[in-house]
Design an enzyme around this catalytic site. Structure first.
Site, PDB file in Angstrom:
ATOM      1  N   HIS A   1      -4.074   7.830   7.701  1.00  0.00           N
ATOM      2  CA  HIS A   1      -3.058   9.052   8.126  1.00  0.00           C
ATOM      3  C   HIS A   1      -2.396   9.948   7.877  1.00  0.00           C
ATOM      4  CE1 HIS A   1      -1.152   5.730   8.561  1.00  0.00           C
ATOM      5  NE2 HIS A   1       0.664   6.168   8.225  1.00  0.00           N
TER       6      HIS A   1
ATOM      7  N   HIS B   1      -3.192   7.806   3.759  1.00  0.00           N
ATOM      8  CA  HIS B   1      -2.985   7.086   3.175  1.00  0.00           C
ATOM      9  C   HIS B   1      -3.570   5.764   4.664  1.00  0.00           C
ATOM     10  CE1 HIS B   1       0.671   8.737   5.369  1.00  0.00           C
ATOM     11  NE2 HIS B   1       1.194   6.772   5.481  1.00  0.00           N
TER      12      HIS B   1
ATOM     13  N   ARG C   1       1.203  -9.657   4.505  1.00  0.00           N
ATOM     14  CA  ARG C   1       1.716  -8.349   4.346  1.00  0.00           C
ATOM     15  C   ARG C   1       2.930  -7.514   5.281  1.00  0.00           C
ATOM     16  NH1 ARG C   1       0.726  -2.940   3.665  1.00  0.00           N
ATOM     17  NH2 ARG C   1       1.290  -2.047   2.144  1.00  0.00           N
TER      18      ARG C   1
HETATM   19  C1  J5X Z   1       9.230   9.896  13.828  1.00  0.00           C
HETATM   20  C2  J5X Z   1       7.832   9.301  14.036  1.00  0.00           C
HETATM   21  C3  J5X Z   1       6.861   9.289  13.674  1.00  0.00           C
HETATM   22  C4  J5X Z   1       6.054   8.889  13.608  1.00  0.00           C
HETATM   23  C5  J5X Z   1       5.826   8.886  15.197  1.00  0.00           C
HETATM   24  C6  J5X Z   1       7.161   8.568  15.170  1.00  0.00           C
HETATM   25  C7  J5X Z   1       7.712   6.779  15.193  1.00  0.00           C
HETATM   26  C8  J5X Z   1       6.595   6.534  14.005  1.00  0.00           C
HETATM   27  C9  J5X Z   1       5.824   6.769  13.319  1.00  0.00           C
HETATM   28  C10 J5X Z   1       4.283   6.704  12.693  1.00  0.00           C
HETATM   29  C11 J5X Z   1       5.034   4.979  12.169  1.00  0.00           C
HETATM   30  C12 J5X Z   1       3.350   4.987  11.428  1.00  0.00           C
HETATM   31  C13 J5X Z   1       2.210   6.256  11.730  1.00  0.00           C
HETATM   32  C14 J5X Z   1       2.870   7.245  12.726  1.00  0.00           C
HETATM   33  C15 J5X Z   1       1.751   8.465  11.658  1.00  0.00           C
HETATM   34  C16 J5X Z   1       2.684   6.928  13.820  1.00  0.00           C
HETATM   35  O1  J5X Z   1       1.590   6.567  15.258  1.00  0.00           O
HETATM   36  O2  J5X Z   1       4.130   6.525  13.982  1.00  0.00           O
HETATM   37  C17 J5X Z   1       3.778   7.775  12.402  1.00  0.00           C
HETATM   38  C18 J5X Z   1       4.460   8.837  13.499  1.00  0.00           C
HETATM   39  C19 J5X Z   1       3.853  10.440  12.514  1.00  0.00           C
HETATM   40  O3  J5X Z   1       3.990  10.571  10.988  1.00  0.00           O
HETATM   41  O4  J5X Z   1       3.736  11.173  13.237  1.00  0.00           O
HETATM   42  O1  AKG Z   2       2.067  -0.723   5.293  1.00  0.00           O
HETATM   43  C1  AKG Z   2       1.545   0.255   4.509  1.00  0.00           C
HETATM   44  O2  AKG Z   2       1.715  -0.081   3.445  1.00  0.00           O
HETATM   45  C2  AKG Z   2       2.208   2.100   5.462  1.00  0.00           C
HETATM   46  C3  AKG Z   2       2.859   2.315   6.357  1.00  0.00           C
HETATM   47  C4  AKG Z   2       2.208   3.303   6.716  1.00  0.00           C
HETATM   48  O3  AKG Z   2       1.335   4.435   6.643  1.00  0.00           O
HETATM   49  C5  AKG Z   2       3.844   4.151   7.892  1.00  0.00           C
HETATM   50  O4  AKG Z   2       4.128   2.862   8.233  1.00  0.00           O
HETATM   51  O5  AKG Z   2       3.227   5.247   8.234  1.00  0.00           O
HETATM   52 FE   FE2 Z   3       2.004   6.259   6.730  1.00  0.00          FE
END
Ligand code: J5X
Ligand code: AKG
Ligand code: FE2
Length: 337
Positions: free
Chosen positions: A198, A255, A265
């Site tokens: 993503h 990534h 992890r």
């Molecule tokens: C402020 C944000 C940014 C979110 C949504 C919301 C809260 C959690 C973030 C994440 C974190 C993990 C990857 C992601 C792709 C996800 O699924 O949740 C991110 C997403 C985004 O960057 O779009």
């Molecule tokens: O666990 C990781 O190293 C990546 C986490 C990540 O990409 C995210 O939280 O957006």
């Molecule tokens: Fe991320």
């Protein structure tokens, strides 16, 4: 668990990912005290969209406390964690990755998202000891905010733009998000996926990872490249909104997180966006007749909505006069839609 359930098997045994880089092409590591730091940051944003920083000024002790709080949270019994489950349409709380619904297989991870105050959910996790957890979260957010502002001014500087050109950059952002991730040990790590590929929707994301490899970045022409944990370093990602702001000069990096057979992890991502009511569009200084703006103005909250709806096609959904295409996900199994 001794065998990977089919529900979590992303790859068949013979299509394990192949690394494009044989250790040659490495994600840059930048010492923030370098005299030419602005140039280094600009180059890293342009070529990779991700880099690691050292001498970043965030106290080691605070990062360790954050890691400890994260470990404590994820080792709670599942019933306890479910008390703080994310509501079906909510953002904060415990649960699977938000992007899960776009994939047919389940990810080998659990997450805890914090937007705004952590108190409500923390009280459900620790009816007694929630306040020390919340204190660490608040302090961590404060330090990360300082670092994010510093990085933003370096990044804008590298684009030839001053903070004066971008008035909102000096304003306090909306409450940023913290994403705590946990990747338990996995019986068949070569076929599982911790967090699927993503890009982050942010301006930038600052990530702390524990001393276990798993994070990978995708580089055009090279393929998936591991980002090895470096003691006391933090990983910085370019997000979609910075991609828009820079009119595509700086690319939001694709990534993902892989899992491990023997080591649990953890990672802590600080997701930094602009103030919520500000329209983000390509910087006027970077556009002209030859380089027209590639994206229409969009606010942070509007973009998060687009991401929730379109996932990997969110960027193209705000692109001006371009086809609706997303990145392809050849390396991590089938994607729905
Ligand atoms: C402020 C944000 C940014 C979110 C949504 C919301 C809260 C959690 C973030 C994440 C974190 C993990 C990857 C992601 C792709 C996800 O699924 O949740 C991110 C997403 C985004 O960057 O779009
Ligand atoms: O666990 C990781 O190293 C990546 C986490 C990540 O990409 C995210 O939280 O957006
Ligand atoms: Fe991320």
């Amino acid at each position: 668990m001794e065998e990977l359930p089919e529900s979590h098997a992303w790859l068949s045994l013979d299509d394990s990912p192949s690394y494009g880089s044989l250790g040659q092409d490495q994600v840059p590591v930048i010492n923030l005290n370098s005299p030419n730091v602005m140039k280094l940051v600009g180059y890293a944003c342009k070529t990779w969209g991700v880099f690691q920083v050292t001498n970043h000024g965030v106290p080691v002790k605070l990062v360790e406390e954050m890691e400890g709080a994260c470990r404590k949270l994820f080792t709670l019994p599942i019933q306890q964690k479910l008390q703080a489950a994310r509501a079906p349409n909510g953002v904060s709380g415990y649960g699977v990755a938000r992007i899960s619904s776009f994939f047919p297989k389940l990810m080998w991870s659990e997450g805890f998202t914090i937007v705004g105050s952590p108190y409500e959910h923390a009280r459900k996790l620790w009816p007694e000891g929630y306040s020390s957890f919340c204190d660490v979260i608040e302090e961590y957010k404060e330090e990360m905010n300082k670092l994010a502002q510093r990085l933003m001014s370096l990044i804008l500087g590298s684009l030839g733009v001053t903070l004066d050109d971008v008035k909102w950059a000096t304003l306090q952002g909306p409450s940023p998000a913290l994403q705590l991730n946990s990747y338990p040990t996995c019986p068949d790590p070569d076929r599982a996926m911790g967090l699927a590929a993503h890009t982050d929707s942010t301006l930038l994301t600052i990530l702390h990872q524990t001393n276990t490899s798993g994070l990978e970045a995708h580089k055009e022409g090279t393929g998936w490249v591991p980002i090895p944990p470096i003691r006391h370093a933090l990983v910085v990602n370019v997000g979609d909104l910075l991609h828009i702001l820079s009119n595509g000069l700086y690319t939001s990096v694709l990534h993902r997180a892989m899992v491990n057979r023997t080591q649990h992890r953890l990672s802590v991502a600080y997701l930094y966006g602009p103030p919520s009511n500000i329209q983000i569009s390509p910087l006027p200084k970077l556009t002209d007749k030859v380089h027209p703006p590639l994206y229409r103005p969009v606010t942070w909250s509007e973009y998060l909505g687009a991401k929730a709806k379109h996932f990997n096609k969110a960027l193209s959904s705000v692109r001006l006069c371009a086809p609706l295409t997303g990145f392809t996900n050849d390396h991590n199994g089938v994607q729905v839609g």
